[in-house]
Design a protein around this motif. Structure first.
Motif, PDB file in Angstrom:
ATOM      1  N   UNK A 184     -44.294  39.548   6.111  1.00 26.79           N
ATOM      2  CA  UNK A 184     -43.222  38.742   5.515  1.00 26.79           C
ATOM      3  C   UNK A 184     -41.883  39.421   5.706  1.00 26.79           C
ATOM      4  N   UNK A 185     -41.485  39.446   6.949  1.00 29.02           N
ATOM      5  CA  UNK A 185     -40.232  40.090   7.332  1.00 29.02           C
ATOM      6  C   UNK A 185     -39.810  39.446   8.640  1.00 29.02           C
ATOM      7  N   UNK A 186     -38.569  39.666   9.024  1.00 28.72           N
ATOM      8  CA  UNK A 186     -38.055  39.065  10.254  1.00 28.72           C
ATOM      9  C   UNK A 186     -39.042  39.248  11.420  1.00 28.72           C
ATOM     10  N   UNK A 187     -39.400  38.148  12.056  1.00 25.23           N
ATOM     11  CA  UNK A 187     -40.421  38.182  13.114  1.00 25.23           C
ATOM     12  C   UNK A 187     -40.007  39.064  14.287  1.00 25.23           C
ATOM     13  N   UNK A 226     -45.182  35.839  16.386  1.00 22.90           N
ATOM     14  CA  UNK A 226     -44.560  34.985  15.352  1.00 22.90           C
ATOM     15  C   UNK A 226     -44.813  35.492  13.936  1.00 22.90           C
ATOM     16  N   UNK A 227     -44.677  36.791  13.730  1.00 25.42           N
ATOM     17  CA  UNK A 227     -44.799  37.336  12.381  1.00 25.42           C
ATOM     18  C   UNK A 227     -46.209  37.770  11.995  1.00 25.42           C
ATOM     19  N   UNK A 228     -47.191  37.606  12.891  1.00 26.68           N
ATOM     20  CA  UNK A 228     -48.579  37.993  12.609  1.00 26.68           C
ATOM     21  C   UNK A 228     -49.035  39.100  13.555  1.00 26.68           C
ATOM     22  N   UNK A 269     -34.875  34.470  20.970  1.00 25.05           N
ATOM     23  CA  UNK A 269     -36.139  34.191  21.647  1.00 25.05           C
ATOM     24  C   UNK A 269     -36.516  35.419  22.463  1.00 25.05           C
ATOM     25  N   UNK A 270     -37.754  35.770  22.392  1.00 21.77           N
ATOM     26  CA  UNK A 270     -38.234  36.937  23.128  1.00 21.77           C
ATOM     27  C   UNK A 270     -39.731  37.076  22.910  1.00 21.77           C
ATOM     28  N   UNK A 271     -40.286  38.238  23.247  1.00 25.09           N
ATOM     29  CA  UNK A 271     -41.739  38.442  23.124  1.00 25.09           C
ATOM     30  C   UNK A 271     -42.208  38.226  21.686  1.00 25.09           C
ATOM     31  N   UNK A 272     -41.334  38.559  20.718  1.00 24.15           N
ATOM     32  CA  UNK A 272     -41.693  38.441  19.293  1.00 24.15           C
ATOM     33  C   UNK A 272     -42.031  37.020  18.884  1.00 24.15           C
ATOM     34  N   UNK A 290     -35.061  35.661  12.287  1.00 24.14           N
ATOM     35  CA  UNK A 290     -34.281  35.130  13.413  1.00 24.14           C
ATOM     36  C   UNK A 290     -35.222  34.685  14.511  1.00 24.14           C
ATOM     37  N   UNK A 291     -36.235  35.517  14.798  1.00 25.39           N
ATOM     38  CA  UNK A 291     -37.264  35.100  15.732  1.00 25.39           C
ATOM     39  C   UNK A 291     -38.199  34.116  15.030  1.00 25.39           C
TER      40      UNK A 291
END
Ligand code: K80
Length: 453
Positions: free
Chosen positions: A48-51, A39-41, A32-35, A280-281
């Protein structure tokens, strides 16, 4: 070979703290963090890769990424709700990202301004989580990324005297932060390291050794993952003599050892796993949804790890506002419901020594016990379960773990070979509890022909 910063022991630790970790078998990883907010956008595009890698995959300038901290209000964050769900999911320990590769800290660190205290949330999330999880009886471990995209002194390689000096400052900073974490949260049971694969870190095996020593001075019994460590020559996880560094092997990431590979049982190990294919995110996109694993697949993995005396660390990526995705929550409940009925086959169990891999699932056993658990995760379509016992052992009793009163009639085909009819019973992952004893007469058994090793 003589090493100053190699393995500190040749055999697994047998102290109470280590045995406790070993018995957990199932833990919760939390990224969990700023990412979690984008959320991937980014600017309407789905990556389409790890958030948690979005800053890199979307080529976002670091100062722009750091501005996300000003939006981090986490109004739905409720440490107790996370901990209650984790407890219902059946995990015995949890590992929280304190700082991921983007450098953002979930605790108010005195060594940087880039932390959760300087956000609209203005909270110490790590402190709240440690307290809440412990209230629910769950041990806490802290994840720390040595790799840091925010800190000006981070280096991937050390190519000049200036790099050397900068990286030395960086390592001092990271050591300070780790000591700070250990002093602020002295009840944690261990540290999980990441971002230690670059040349710059490998050239500083001594620092990784010092981190392990220092943290263990501060917290007696502390457990440190092998991913922290490099030796004098830059060998990672295992030193140049082949001995494991740290307290357990933490290299299995999104993959598990082959189920018949008993070599992994010689040391403690843990595998970590994502729910979607590779994020993971929290990733809000259809890509992440489409690749989600089911509860049955994850239960298979828990049993798989237990059958090889390893732990399974299942990752959750809570959303940017601090809430947990309802699909993730439902999955946690499903796993927890299964464990509530079948946990006897998992907690405190490990490899069933002398039993060969059965193909239809896994055997687990408590060391030296006459009870063995058969966890059936892949139903034989013939609906007959072959139980191949170790040579010279007989089956005294077989019961369905979740319904011991149910009458089962195992057929004895030979002294150490039994067969159970599954009939039309449910499609769930069933566990049979097998009670065995030495047979009067000695018999010979062939190895399982399904598995050529
Ligand atoms: C970093 C780099 C790669 C190539 C793959 C994964 C990772 C990080 N390790 C996991 C435990 C996550 O933290 C992921 O971001």
């Amino acid at each position: 070979m003589e090493l100053n910063y190699g393995a500190s022991r040749q055999q697994p630790r047998q102290d109470a703290a280590m045995q406790r970790f070993r018995e957990h078998r199932f833990g919760q990883f939390v990224h969990w963090g700023l990412y979690a907010m984008p959320a991937g956008y980014w600017q309407g595009t789905e990556y389409r890769f790890a958030a948690e890698f979005l800053q890199k995959t979307a080529n976002i300038p670091e100062p722009e990424w750091a501005e996300l901290a000003q939006q981090f209000s986490a109004e739905a964050f409720d440490a107790d709700a996370w901990a209650a769900l984790a407890a219902r999911s059946g995990v015995k320990y949890a590992t929280f990202t304190t700082k991921h590769h983007d450098g953002f800290c979930l605790w108010p660190s005195q060594y940087t301004d880039f932390h959760s205290g300087n956000t609209p949330a203005a909270r110490d999330f790590i402190g709240e989580l440690v307290a809440a999880y412990q209230r629910h009886g769950i041990d806490v471990y802290l994840y720390y990324s040595v790799l840091d995209w925010h800190h000006p002194d981070w280096r991937y390689r050390l190519e000049s005297a200036e790099d050397q000096q900068a990286f030395k400052r960086y390592l001092d900073f990271a050591m300070n932060q780790l000591v700070e974490l250990a002093q602020r949260y002295p009840s944690v049971k261990g540290f999980w390291f990441d971002g230690t694969w670059d040349e710059s870190v490998k050239a500083n095996g001594r620092w990784t050794w010092e981190v392990e020593q220092r943290l263990k001075e501060l917290i007696p019994g502390l457990i440190v993952s092998s991913r922290l460590r490099a030796d004098d020559l830059g060998a990672r996880h295992r030193d140049s003599n082949g001995s494991l560094m740290g307290d357990y092997e933490s290299g299995y990431e999104r993959r598990l050892p082959d189920p018949w590979d008993r070599s992994v049982c010689e040391q403690d190990w843990e595998a970590c796993m994502t729910i979607p294919q590779a994020s993971w995110g929290y990733h809000a996109g259809p890509w992440a949804k489409r690749t989600r694993k089911s509860a049955a697949e994850l239960i298979d993995m828990i049993a798989h790890c237990t059958s090889l005396s390893g732990n399974f660390l299942l990752n959750f990526g809570p959303r940017g506002d601090g809430s947990i995705d309802p699909e993730d929550a439902a999955l946690a409940e499903q796993i927890g419901n299964w464990l509530a009925q079948n946990g006897a086959a998992i907690y405190g169990k490990g490899v069933a020594t002398n039993w060969s891999y059965p193909g239809w699932g896994y055997y687990t056993q408590e060391a030296d016990s006459e009870t063995v658990y058969a966890v059936v995760t892949k139903w034989p379509t013939a609906r007959r379960l072959r139980l191949q016992l170790p040579a010279g052992e007989r089956l005294l009793a077989a019961t369905l773990l979740r319904e011991p009163a149910l009458q089962l009639n195992p057929q004895e085909l030979e002294t150490s070979l039994f067969e159970l009819e599954l009939g039309n019973s449910s499609e769930e992952t069933l566990v049979f509890e097998l009670t065995t004893a030495a047979a009067e007469e000695q018999s010979w058994t062939e190895p399982n022909p399904d598995v050529m090793v």
